[in-house]
Design a protein around this motif. Structure first.
Motif, PDB file in Angstrom:
ATOM      1  N   LEU A 298       8.138  25.599  40.793  1.00 52.59           N
ATOM      2  CA  LEU A 298       7.590  26.885  41.231  1.00 52.59           C
ATOM      3  C   LEU A 298       8.719  27.820  41.650  1.00 52.59           C
ATOM      4  O   LEU A 298       9.703  27.381  42.250  1.00 52.59           O
ATOM      5  CB  LEU A 298       6.651  26.680  42.423  1.00 52.59           C
ATOM      6  CG  LEU A 298       5.455  25.737  42.220  1.00 52.59           C
ATOM      7  CD1 LEU A 298       4.623  25.681  43.497  1.00 52.59           C
ATOM      8  CD2 LEU A 298       4.591  26.219  41.058  1.00 52.59           C
TER       9      LEU A 298
ATOM     10  N   LEU B 203      11.564  28.745  53.655  1.00 51.23           N
ATOM     11  CA  LEU B 203      10.210  28.307  53.310  1.00 51.23           C
ATOM     12  C   LEU B 203       9.493  27.757  54.540  1.00 51.23           C
ATOM     13  O   LEU B 203       8.309  28.023  54.768  1.00 51.23           O
ATOM     14  CB  LEU B 203      10.261  27.242  52.201  1.00 51.23           C
ATOM     15  CG  LEU B 203       8.897  26.705  51.754  1.00 51.23           C
ATOM     16  CD1 LEU B 203       7.984  27.815  51.249  1.00 51.23           C
ATOM     17  CD2 LEU B 203       9.073  25.647  50.652  1.00 51.23           C
TER      18      LEU B 203
ATOM     19  N   GLU C 237       5.997  31.937  44.222  1.00 55.27           N
ATOM     20  CA  GLU C 237       4.832  31.143  43.846  1.00 55.27           C
ATOM     21  C   GLU C 237       4.542  30.053  44.868  1.00 55.27           C
ATOM     22  O   GLU C 237       3.385  29.800  45.205  1.00 55.27           O
ATOM     23  CB  GLU C 237       5.067  30.462  42.490  1.00 55.27           C
ATOM     24  CG  GLU C 237       5.034  31.388  41.301  1.00 55.27           C
ATOM     25  CD  GLU C 237       5.305  30.631  40.010  1.00 55.27           C
ATOM     26  OE1 GLU C 237       4.635  30.894  39.013  1.00 55.27           O
ATOM     27  OE2 GLU C 237       6.220  29.767  39.997  1.00 55.27           O
ATOM     28  N   SER C 238       5.581  29.407  45.354  1.00 47.31           N
ATOM     29  CA  SER C 238       5.390  28.349  46.349  1.00 47.31           C
ATOM     30  C   SER C 238       4.635  28.900  47.542  1.00 47.31           C
ATOM     31  O   SER C 238       3.707  28.287  48.065  1.00 47.31           O
ATOM     32  CB  SER C 238       6.748  27.812  46.847  1.00 47.31           C
ATOM     33  OG  SER C 238       7.472  27.249  45.796  1.00 47.31           O
TER      34      SER C 238
ATOM     35  N   THR D 131      -0.408  20.673  42.103  1.00 48.17           N
ATOM     36  CA  THR D 131      -0.531  22.126  41.981  1.00 48.17           C
ATOM     37  C   THR D 131      -1.241  22.422  40.665  1.00 48.17           C
ATOM     38  O   THR D 131      -0.732  22.085  39.606  1.00 48.17           O
ATOM     39  CB  THR D 131       0.860  22.782  41.992  1.00 48.17           C
ATOM     40  OG1 THR D 131       1.526  22.386  43.191  1.00 48.17           O
ATOM     41  CG2 THR D 131       0.752  24.294  41.940  1.00 48.17           C
TER      42      THR D 131
ATOM     43  N   TYR E 264       0.959  29.831  46.731  1.00 48.10           N
ATOM     44  CA  TYR E 264       0.130  28.635  46.636  1.00 48.10           C
ATOM     45  C   TYR E 264      -0.146  28.070  48.033  1.00 48.10           C
ATOM     46  O   TYR E 264      -1.282  27.700  48.357  1.00 48.10           O
ATOM     47  CB  TYR E 264       0.820  27.605  45.754  1.00 48.10           C
ATOM     48  CG  TYR E 264       0.107  26.289  45.694  1.00 48.10           C
ATOM     49  CD1 TYR E 264      -1.132  26.172  45.080  1.00 48.10           C
ATOM     50  CD2 TYR E 264       0.669  25.151  46.286  1.00 48.10           C
ATOM     51  CE1 TYR E 264      -1.795  24.963  45.038  1.00 48.10           C
ATOM     52  CE2 TYR E 264       0.010  23.942  46.244  1.00 48.10           C
ATOM     53  CZ  TYR E 264      -1.229  23.846  45.620  1.00 48.10           C
ATOM     54  OH  TYR E 264      -1.887  22.652  45.595  1.00 48.10           O
TER      55      TYR E 264
ATOM     56  N   LEU F 272       3.151  20.903  47.946  1.00 51.73           N
ATOM     57  CA  LEU F 272       4.538  21.196  47.560  1.00 51.73           C
ATOM     58  C   LEU F 272       5.453  19.982  47.704  1.00 51.73           C
ATOM     59  O   LEU F 272       6.645  20.115  47.971  1.00 51.73           O
ATOM     60  CB  LEU F 272       5.094  22.395  48.332  1.00 51.73           C
ATOM     61  CG  LEU F 272       4.353  23.723  48.120  1.00 51.73           C
ATOM     62  CD1 LEU F 272       5.007  24.825  48.938  1.00 51.73           C
ATOM     63  CD2 LEU F 272       4.335  24.103  46.647  1.00 51.73           C
TER      64      LEU F 272
ATOM     65  N   ALA G 184       6.660  20.960  43.013  1.00 51.78           N
ATOM     66  CA  ALA G 184       7.257  22.029  43.819  1.00 51.78           C
ATOM     67  C   ALA G 184       8.521  22.605  43.196  1.00 51.78           C
ATOM     68  O   ALA G 184       8.703  23.821  43.182  1.00 51.78           O
ATOM     69  CB  ALA G 184       7.532  21.516  45.240  1.00 51.78           C
TER      70      ALA G 184
END
Lengths: 304, 304, 304, 304
Positions: free
Chosen positions: C56, C93, C60-61, C16, C64, C47, C53
């Protein structure tokens, strides 16, 4: 005297007495053996984790074992911890102590084991090392060994090794594990072995109610452990819990990792059983405040 | 309401109530807050390890925090656990809950830390992440975090971070650590911060006697924790230990890792405080035998 | 674009990119995606552990992930790491990234798991959390997770979860595990899933020869990974090893825990792909001596 | 022959040769010693982690040490690993091997140590156990011991124990640690001790450039280690890296935990140095595929 699957009662885990200079105290050893047998011990266990076994040189371990075996002189079975970093050391110690009159040996798995198959293989290799005729105890103590054995794994070890005669149970939480294992042996799914419980006795009355055959642990007043086991076996549940709960404050205090052993030795000294509470290095020293705590608990126990 | 170094009494660690389907139970949350305040809590702590914080999604954590803060409505300080795998998540949650009325945050070090300097640096970075004006609590819980902080390290963190107002002490053994830290602040070697003790209250009366300001922990009968703290402060040592020892069997049962929280929730349900003992997966389920054990202990406690 | 069991080639693990102030660098993200696709990547993974990961925040995850998915725009499958401390966060997620166009998700087991059954149960619960239609990858990385999965356990997970399409293999040593799993699928004992290998590519040519379908790992010159995979598939063993061995000094240097990622980012910066080698705290900084080492290795690689 | 702070060159870590039945192979031991001295070893190290020391019984350890000392016959210093679970065993072995002609001993800290002060105290206690006149080596190998020592901690141990003459460095990543320690001794902040590097030689040329005095590690072609050390010392950087990089594929293969030692023994057998690649249980067996990998690498190395 050979350890069998019908072992029951209280196998007291013996601390190893040292003089204040750290040397082995064999005179205290004799006195301690008498005290524990007088308290009603049905067996003794030496050179376990609580016996500071790793802090002894190889010759010291054997001297101490011989001293205990001589003092016991066949009155009860003596189990010797032979856990070692390698099978050669395990084999050597096991042979010596069995020749000297031990009833069986106890083996804890090394902390590197992870998978079910690794654990099962390890005990197969250990049996190869000690020989198929030496009765052995599985020590199931994940808090210290970091090895988690499911009931399924324990049953595999029991089934694959006829010389396995006992489980020393000190998983935490562990009550349902006893229930599961006892149900399995009652239903014929696995050979019945003795289950004696450790963990400083912290759950002893409940463990007995789940089907344990007794305790294998240390406590500064082992007569309490004996009393609880006998009361539960006699169906006197309330009396058993009453007795246990009176001691629970000190039992709890003794379960503190590493410090607990110093506490136990201090009380044994105060009771005239050993002459020094010394632990070998690295080990804690009792602060004045901790000694005051212990005295407070002793007074409350002994008064009641 | 802002957390300060004079915090004292009992900060009850709140479990997060779930319905039997695993969803957040906000109605039980309100009832639980009232019950804990009625029991004499001087503060509440949420989203700690015992609050199953890692099992909540980010939005759930915040909803739950808002619900507790609304229910408390400024009557006592609320501390929110913000430990996270990274500083970005810690910073985001900290900002949100402080804006919503939290009194301070609690931070446990991640299990990867080893050396003294790594630990001190970690807290410096954490303070940078949450901001220098947010009062924070050091959580010292090596059994779970695997991070061992000496008194010296704790004092460095206190000295280097003026926003550190409290130590949540749950080292094990840990009594001498309290003595050491209190002696150091009494002698002016370090700024005095509040010390509240955890570990399920297992050593509470002794911790108070060593100089702790109270407890921050959970227990199904929090009125006992309050009673013990008040009795010790009133100099009634025997009464404090008597009260504590009556509850010790259940306290001990609740300290079983992971299972203990299910036990605590079960008792809270039986006392009409929450509607379900459900833990989110992965988590244990209580066996009928375990429920029978709990009922036995509840009866003995409530009878006396 | 959905991930299937026939995935092969090189799935590049994306770091990242951050600006030097630690903020997400979305411009570098686009450039990095192009660079990796130009290098011959047949997929991308984001991630993951090497993607920082855990550092974050939740939003943000997702930002991205959306940026990468937009940049890729369907040209290759994108796998998203959704490992989380709890199933609620994993579920949230996973849903978001699958809706946004991810091809599948990757799950590493938490470090608390020990027994075979715990591991198998964990993946069953994880599949319940993400839903049975989301293709998922088992990440087998004991050096970091501390969870050891035998081939038998992996096969149980594959058999019990039809949505399992891939094993990301980074056990160490692990070559014989590939041989065992491939033999089992060849003989019809288990469903065949894709095996892509990690560990920074340190054993890539041998892994291919044991039956892996490719690599899923990061390296600052991903075209080398692509070249090795293609040469082995074309039967050009010597050329594959020659190419690999030329890069091995830097591959080895990148496998240094934590520091290795900073090394990789530095080379990506030097190659004009990202603008800063910054890692989020806590993370190492490159010393001048380390930078000199890297430059020395780059020069030797690029000259040849 | 006494180990001093000016030790340099290559101290080859000797594997312990076993016959295929697992018994000690003393004939191979003699041949191995000659081979390593012929390769240019400036010292030997025995009974380390890679020497399977924990798998030997106490008497075997001593027999093996005597055999090596007799074979070396004073031509180079021999260091003996005396790490043990307790100080009594450490003291006993140390005394015996020093009496038999060892030049010094090596001590790795036990995995239970966490804080800086615990580590420093441990070495103080160890020096008390072995005696203040026995030169000793600190083994810094966190990947295996799980003990992390900062440069500051290492310097405290050096300063507080005049008998500390060497650091065996195998931290990972660890290059900057060498730079830091060398800078400190160059600037007079700490007494200068020898630094020899381990980790299978994986970073050897860079370690030399950072200020190490040589290597203490094992590798199946120890003449490569000697060559690299000498070339770097002669200022021939490119030649040193060229030589090293040719061997790196096999060095990398040997760094696989546990399996790596079997690989090394296999190559030593193929080179006619020992008669069997047997490891004692628990230990891996080489699969036919792994043997084919090794042969491939040997051929590429020996051809060049």
């Amino acid at each position: 005297m050979v350890l069998t699957t019908s072992a029951a009662g209280v196998y007291v885990i013996c601390p190893t007495p040292f003089r204040s200079d750290g040397s082995l105290d064999l005179a205290s050893t004799d006195r301690m053996v008498e005290a524990f047998l007088n308290a009603g011990a049905t067996g003794l266990t030496i050179l376990g984790i609580m016996g500071e076994a790793p802090k002894l040189a190889a010759e010291e371990s054997f001297s101490y074992a011989k001293q205990v075996l001589a003092a016991v002189s066949g009155r009860v079975p003596v189990i010797v911890g032979v856990s070692a970093a390698g099978f050669a050391a395990m084999s050597a110690l096991s042979r010596k102590v069995m020749d000297a009159g031990a009833a069986g040996v106890m083996i804890a798995p090394p902390s590197t084991l992870r998978t079910d198959d690794q654990i099962v293989s390890y005990f197969a290799d250990a049996v190869e090392a000690i020989g198929p005729n030496v009765p052995f105890v599985i020590q199931d103590y994940p808090l210290v060994t970091n090895v988690v054995m499911t009931p399924k794994v324990i049953m595999r070890i029991i089934e694959e090794n006829p010389s396995c005669v006992m489980l020393k149970h000190e998983d935490w939480p562990g009550l349902d594990k006893i229930t599961t294992l006892r149900r399995a042996s009652d239903q014929g799914q696995v050979r019945r072995v003795s289950i004696l419980c450790g963990n400083g006795g912290l759950f002893l009355p409940f463990e007995m109610e789940r089907g344990a055959d007794g305790a294998m642990t240390g406590y500064a007043y082992p007569e309490m452990l004996v009393g609880v086991v006998n009361l539960i076996k006699a169906g006197k549940r309330t009396e058993a819990h009453d007795l246990f709960d009176r001691h629970l404050p000190l039992v709890r205090y003794e379960t503190q990792p590493s410090l607990g052993l110093a506490v136990r030795k201090y009380v044994l000294k105060r009771r005239g059983i050993i002459v020094s509470e010394t632990l070998r290095k690295p080990g804690p020293k009792l602060s004045p405040e901790t000694i005051a705590d212990i005295e407070w608990m002793m007074e409350r126990i002994e008064r009641s």
